[in-house]
Design a protein around this motif. Structure first.
Motif, PDB file in Angstrom:
ATOM      1  N   PRO A   1      51.078 -35.117  51.168  1.00  0.00           N
ATOM      2  CA  PRO A   1      50.340 -33.880  51.458  1.00  0.00           C
ATOM      3  C   PRO A   1      50.905 -32.648  50.760  1.00  0.00           C
ATOM      4  N   VAL A   2      52.207 -32.655  50.481  1.00  0.00           N
ATOM      5  CA  VAL A   2      52.821 -31.519  49.793  1.00  0.00           C
ATOM      6  C   VAL A   2      52.858 -31.741  48.283  1.00  0.00           C
TER       7      VAL A   2
ATOM      8  N   PRO B   1      49.102 -32.154  46.000  1.00  0.00           N
ATOM      9  CA  PRO B   1      48.409 -30.904  45.624  1.00  0.00           C
ATOM     10  C   PRO B   1      49.195 -30.061  44.626  1.00  0.00           C
TER      11      PRO B   1
ATOM     12  N   PHE C   1      45.629 -30.291  50.286  1.00  0.00           N
ATOM     13  CA  PHE C   1      46.619 -30.530  51.330  1.00  0.00           C
ATOM     14  C   PHE C   1      45.942 -30.952  52.634  1.00  0.00           C
TER      15      PHE C   1
END
Length: 323
Positions: free
Chosen positions: A140-141, A144, A163
């Motif tokens: 998720p970090v 992106p 994200f």
């Protein structure tokens, strides 16, 4: 359950052929499948829930025992594959949308099929499972940020929306699955044999939907995209192995690194491409879904026959087959 095990084994063995057949059918009659693109995020969420249910806290124990090997593997994956995707796309002159798709494939976490390939190749399965799990939790970090850095100059990229999508499609289902395995382990274990079927069905629908929605593009430049994907996967497998060798990892760990770097969660890349770009950008991911299972199976078979040096013992752990 015995019949389900037999079906799961059959589907796992012929996964690439099943997905290839679905893709060919979607290319022949695209109107029958193009409407399925709206279901892609939900299908991926179900697959990620299944992945979470196959995990146990012990799968993360290797972080404390051998953090160096794990950190090296995750770092190599998130550095090598995005840069390879960009480099290959530029070298072959792919369009901005296809270039975004190549970068997305390189920027997502490792695919769960890599765990099976590592196990079959007599590699370090414990390291492989830990790498897949950690890279998925970091996605998720990192995904992106990587897409924003490498795609942002040619196409608008909403890193915040990416994200949120990855949290919804990946992080929440994986954590929920892990919690279910911890809270009701007996109930979850009764359904583990069904999970490969769900994974194969989900990926098959994703590939069919992507190919149907971008059939005209695939027919016009399909060969070029296939070449790009084969190069991406092959170089990832090769560099993963030799970087492990450069840093002194044992042979079993090099094999794990090879598969973890070269095999990506292409279903997630396809879902993100459809949601944040368009179905054309999802083409590399759809083709990758088929090809990396073919190349991975061939390489795993070769290494299994070759065996390991007698003085090197793999820390392999039995794993549940996951497509």
């Amino acid at each position: 359950m015995y019949r389900i095990k037999i079906v799961s084994a059959f589907v796992g063995r012929w996964f690439a052929v099943i997905v290839l057949a679905a893709g060919a059918l979607a290319l022949a009659v695209p109107d029958a499948f193009s409407g399925l693109t709206v279901a892609i995020p939900w299908l991926l969420a179900v697959i990620m829930l299944g992945m979470g249910m196959t995990l146990r806290p012990v799968d993360f124990a290797i972080i404390a025992r051998r953090p160096w090997a794990l950190l090296l593997g995750v770092a190599v994956q998130f550095l090598v594959m995005p840069l390879l995707g960009l480099g290959i796309a530029v070298a072959l002159g792919l369009s901005p949308m296809l270039t975004a798709g190549m970068i997305l494939v390189g920027s997502v976490p490792g695919g769960t099929a890599s765990n099976v390939m590592v196990y079959l190749s007599k590699g370090d399965t414990a390291l492989s499972v830990a790498m897949t799990s950690v890279s998925t939790l970091l996605a998720p970090v990192l995904t992106p940020l990587l897409v924003l850095a490498l795609v942002g100059e040619s196409l608008p990229v909403d890193a915040g929306a990416l994200f949120v999508s990855i949290v919804q499609i990946v992080l929440v289902p994986v954590v929920l699955g892990l919690l279910l395995r911890m809270i009701v382990p007996r109930l979850v274990e009764r359904f583990l044999d069904v999970l490969p079927l769900l994974s194969v069905a989900g990926i098959t629908v994703v590939v069919a939907a992507v190919i149907a929605a971008s059939a005209s593009t695939l027919l016009s430049i399909g060969v070029l995209v296939v070449v790009a994907v084969i190069l991406h996967n092959s170089l990832g497998l090769t560099l993963g192995y030799y970087i492990g060798r450069l840093f002194g990892l044992p042979v079993a760990s090099r094999r794990a690194l090879s598969f973890e770097v070269g095999m990506q969660n292409s279903g997630l890349a396809a879902a993100l491409a459809v949601a944040h770009f368009n179905p054309v950008a999802a083409l590399p991911a759809a083709i990758f879904s088929v090809w990396h299972n073919v190349s991975g199976s061939v390489l795993a078979s070769y290494w299994a026959r070759k065996g390991l040096p007698s003085d090197k013992v793999s820390e392999s752990l039995p794993v549940t087959t996951r497509a």
